[in-house]
Design a protein around this motif. Structure first.
Motif, mmCIF file in Angstrom:
data_model
loop_
_atom_site.group_PDB
_atom_site.id
_atom_site.type_symbol
_atom_site.label_atom_id
_atom_site.label_comp_id
_atom_site.label_asym_id
_atom_site.label_seq_id
_atom_site.Cartn_x
_atom_site.Cartn_y
_atom_site.Cartn_z
ATOM 1 N N UNK A 121 -1.130 10.897 -4.013
ATOM 2 C CA UNK A 121 -0.316 10.042 -3.593
ATOM 3 C C UNK A 121 0.374 9.658 -1.946
ATOM 4 N N UNK A 122 -0.479 10.392 -1.021
ATOM 5 C CA UNK A 122 -0.190 9.987 0.162
ATOM 6 C C UNK A 122 -1.258 8.996 0.181
ATOM 7 N N UNK A 123 -2.390 8.556 -0.214
ATOM 8 C CA UNK A 123 -2.939 7.614 -0.564
ATOM 9 C C UNK A 123 -2.034 5.539 -0.936
ATOM 10 N N UNK A 124 -1.375 6.105 -1.852
ATOM 11 C CA UNK A 124 -0.428 5.207 -2.425
ATOM 12 C C UNK A 124 0.518 5.050 -1.159
ATOM 13 N N UNK B 277 3.567 1.138 2.329
ATOM 14 C CA UNK B 277 3.350 0.707 3.424
ATOM 15 C C UNK B 277 3.362 -0.137 4.305
ATOM 16 N N UNK B 278 1.420 -0.534 3.970
ATOM 17 C CA UNK B 278 1.201 -1.470 4.526
ATOM 18 C C UNK B 278 0.801 -2.560 4.265
ATOM 19 N N UNK B 279 1.367 -2.627 2.447
ATOM 20 C CA UNK B 279 1.314 -3.973 1.938
ATOM 21 C C UNK B 279 2.875 -4.178 1.745
ATOM 22 N N UNK B 280 4.480 -3.694 2.472
ATOM 23 C CA UNK B 280 5.319 -4.090 3.216
ATOM 24 C C UNK B 280 5.052 -4.512 4.881
ATOM 25 N N UNK B 281 4.153 -4.579 5.465
ATOM 26 C CA UNK B 281 3.724 -4.879 6.462
ATOM 27 C C UNK B 281 3.566 -6.608 6.490
ATOM 28 N N UNK B 282 2.589 -6.340 4.960
ATOM 29 C CA UNK B 282 1.938 -8.327 5.061
ATOM 30 C C UNK B 282 3.064 -8.592 4.195
ATOM 31 N N UNK B 283 3.837 -8.522 4.183
ATOM 32 C CA UNK B 283 5.263 -9.766 3.070
ATOM 33 C C UNK B 283 6.009 -9.946 4.545
ATOM 34 N N UNK B 284 6.042 -11.168 3.606
ATOM 35 C CA UNK B 284 7.220 -11.815 4.481
ATOM 36 C C UNK B 284 8.672 -12.074 3.963
ATOM 37 N N UNK C 11 7.229 3.437 -1.190
ATOM 38 C CA UNK C 11 6.214 4.025 -0.429
ATOM 39 C C UNK C 11 7.368 5.346 -0.312
ATOM 40 N N UNK C 12 8.825 5.498 0.044
ATOM 41 C CA UNK C 12 9.450 6.826 0.661
ATOM 42 C C UNK C 12 8.868 7.290 -1.085
ATOM 43 N N UNK C 13 9.327 6.639 -2.300
ATOM 44 C CA UNK C 13 9.261 7.937 -3.333
ATOM 45 C C UNK C 13 7.683 8.525 -3.732
#
Length: 133
Positions: A1-4, A9-16, A28-30
């Motif tokens: 779950x931590x890796x998910x 979170x990482x994918x969120x930083x890549x998205x515009x 990520x919070x879920x």
């Protein structure tokens, strides 16, 4: 779950796109919430009056001693894996491992432990303390 959680979170930083970004952060919070619940696990307290099942310090379910008809050591069934103790006649309070299937007048409950013999012993002691003959 931590890796998910970290992956989302990482994918969120890549998205515009802000909608996609915040959706990834929400996912990520879920995952973090589920990880916290899994780490906390379920706690079983055997008293003279019955079994109390709690997680994160909150009592989730109480099973009165007089409602228990019988119990046995068992493995988790497919239907137990997805009920999460929320609904139905069969409720499971376990994240992993084997455990005890407790049959009551209200339905079945599955409580788990990596060593179910410990739960079986505690349940036997509870029954003896609750019904002194």
């Amino acid at each position: 779950m931590g890796m998910g959680a970290g992956t989302f979170y990482y994918l969120g930083t890549l998205l515009d796109n802000p909608v996609q970004k915040y959706a990834a952060y929400l996912a990520s919070l879920l995952f973090v919430g589920v990880a916290i619940l899994a780490l906390a696990g379920y706690r079983y307290r055997f008293t003279r009056s019955g079994i109390e099942i709690s997680t994160l310090g909150f009592v989730v379910r109480s099973i009165p001693l007089e409602r228990i008809t019988h119990y046995e050591e068992s493995t988790r069934a497919f239907t137990d894996a997805y009920s999460l103790g929320i609904s139905g006649q069969r409720r499971a309070y376990v994240w992993a491992g084997r455990g005890l299937r407790i049959h009551t007048l209200d339905g079945e409950f599955f409580i788990g432990h990596m060593k179910p013999a410990i739960l079986l012993r505690d349940l036997e002691l509870m029954k003896q303390a609750g019904h002194p003959d």
